[in-house]
Design an enzyme around this catalytic site. Structure first.
Site, short mmCIF file in Angstrom:
data_model
loop_
_atom_site.label_atom_id
_atom_site.label_comp_id
_atom_site.label_asym_id
_atom_site.label_seq_id
_atom_site.Cartn_x
_atom_site.Cartn_y
_atom_site.Cartn_z
N ASP A 23 91.87 -77.92 -10.64
CA ASP A 23 91.89 -77.77 -9.06
C ASP A 23 93.15 -78.24 -8.50
OD1 ASP A 23 89.71 -77.38 -6.78
OD2 ASP A 23 90.69 -79.41 -6.46
N ARG A 24 93.29 -78.95 -7.70
CA ARG A 24 94.43 -79.51 -6.79
C ARG A 24 95.59 -80.26 -7.95
NH1 ARG A 24 94.68 -76.84 -2.34
NH2 ARG A 24 96.53 -78.17 -1.83
N HIS B 220 88.00 -73.91 3.60
CA HIS B 220 88.28 -75.16 3.77
C HIS B 220 89.70 -75.35 3.63
CE1 HIS B 220 87.76 -74.47 -0.58
NE2 HIS B 220 88.62 -75.74 -0.76
N TRP B 221 90.81 -74.71 3.04
CA TRP B 221 91.76 -74.65 2.80
C TRP B 221 92.59 -74.68 4.29
CZ3 TRP B 221 95.37 -72.26 -1.27
CH2 TRP B 221 94.86 -72.62 -2.65
N HIS C 299 82.28 -75.45 -11.47
CA HIS C 299 83.70 -75.59 -10.99
C HIS C 299 84.27 -77.02 -11.81
CE1 HIS C 299 87.48 -75.76 -8.85
NE2 HIS C 299 87.17 -76.96 -8.35
#
Length: 288
Positions: free
Chosen positions: A105-106, A150-151, A267
């Site tokens: 993810d990030r 959400h980004w 995820h």
């Protein structure tokens, strides 16, 4: 969690990072995503130690128990280049000259930046549930906007902080202790209730749409690629493949050697399918 690991704070200059590390063998560093901490790897890390690796699990700057500098107008303090520099300094502090890195993810954007900026250090890269930020944005259609809303909300000034901090546990209602494990859940739940952590996580997203995107676009324009072997893995029950189709085709222009595969999980694959994930990482890294 992390039985037998050392848990320490490492001063990397602009921030002090919480770092768990253990094992004996080729070093690997595991980088978490949002809103997790290094504890997301608590089921994967012992499996990699048992397989003969030294495993390092930091909290990225601003996340969990790690600190972050105050926000800057350009959000550069939360850039993936800054975070990657932190990780490089942690590994230097621990005495590791070269290492493999996996990011989810990030954390995958930090891992990618580390591999691009420090090809002399990173011997293998694994990117989990991701494509580069600039590739996401280049494909941003209505479906992407619905899935990744959400980004764009997180990039707005002030409003996201007010919304999340009104009731952080309601905002992060997907934090299920049965799935995360009791200790991992308690750590993440405590972190997301701290205003400094919420602000830092939002700054991560703000940097993503601005400085991180610009850095990636500069890499592509200059023809830079990841020099080491790269493993791209994504979750069968997440939406990455549904949104973007041929994931290896997106990663090929960024890499020199690419292998890829799917993980049968949601995820958060480190929590949902730790044995499968650890086995794929071990298999990829064994010869690196």
């Amino acid at each position: 969690m992390f039985d037998g690991f050392t848990d320490e704070r490492v001063d990397v200059g602009e921030a002090v990072l919480r770092v768990r590390h253990g094992g004996d063998g080729p070093p690997v560093v595991l980088l978490h995503g949002h809103p997790r901490t290094g504890a997301t790897w608590h089921r994967v890390a012992p499996l990699l130690v048992a397989a003969g690796f030294t495993v390092v699990c930091p909290d990225l700057r601003g996340y969990g128990a790690s600190t972050a500098p105050p926000p800057r107008p350009d959000h550069g303090q939360a850039s993936k280049r800054a975070m990657a520099g932190d990780v490089a300094r942690v590994m230097e502090h621990l005495g590791h000259d070269t290492y493999a890195v996996a990011g989810h993810d990030r954390g995958s954007y930090v891992a990618l930046r580390l591999a691009l900026d420090r090809p002399d250090r990173v011997r293998a890269l694994a990117v989990l549930d991701s494509v580069p930020i600039s590739e996401h944005l280049a494909r941003a259609d209505a479906r992407f906007a619905r899935a990744y809303w959400h980004w764009f909300f997180f990039a707005q000034p002030d409003r996201p902080e007010r919304a999340i901090l009104a009731d952080p546990l309601a905002w992060y209602s997907g934090l299920d202790p049965a799935r995360l494990g009791a200790e991992n859940h308690a750590e993440v739940a405590a972190a997301v209730q701290r205003p400094s952590v919420v602000r830092a996580m939002l700054e991560d997203y703000r940097a993503g749409l601005e400085v991180d995107r610009a850095d990636e676009e500069a890499d592509r324009a200059a023809g830079r690629r990841v020099a080491c072997p790269t493993l791209a893995l994504w979750s069968v029950h997440d939406d990455l493949e549904e949104l973007h189709g041929d994931i290896p085709a997106i990663w090929r222009p960024w890499t020199t050697v690419l292998e890829w595969g799917r993980i049968d999980s949601g995820h958060h694959m480190a929590e949902d399918a730790p044995e499968q994930l650890a086995a794929r990482l071990e298999d990829s890294w064994r010869s690196r």
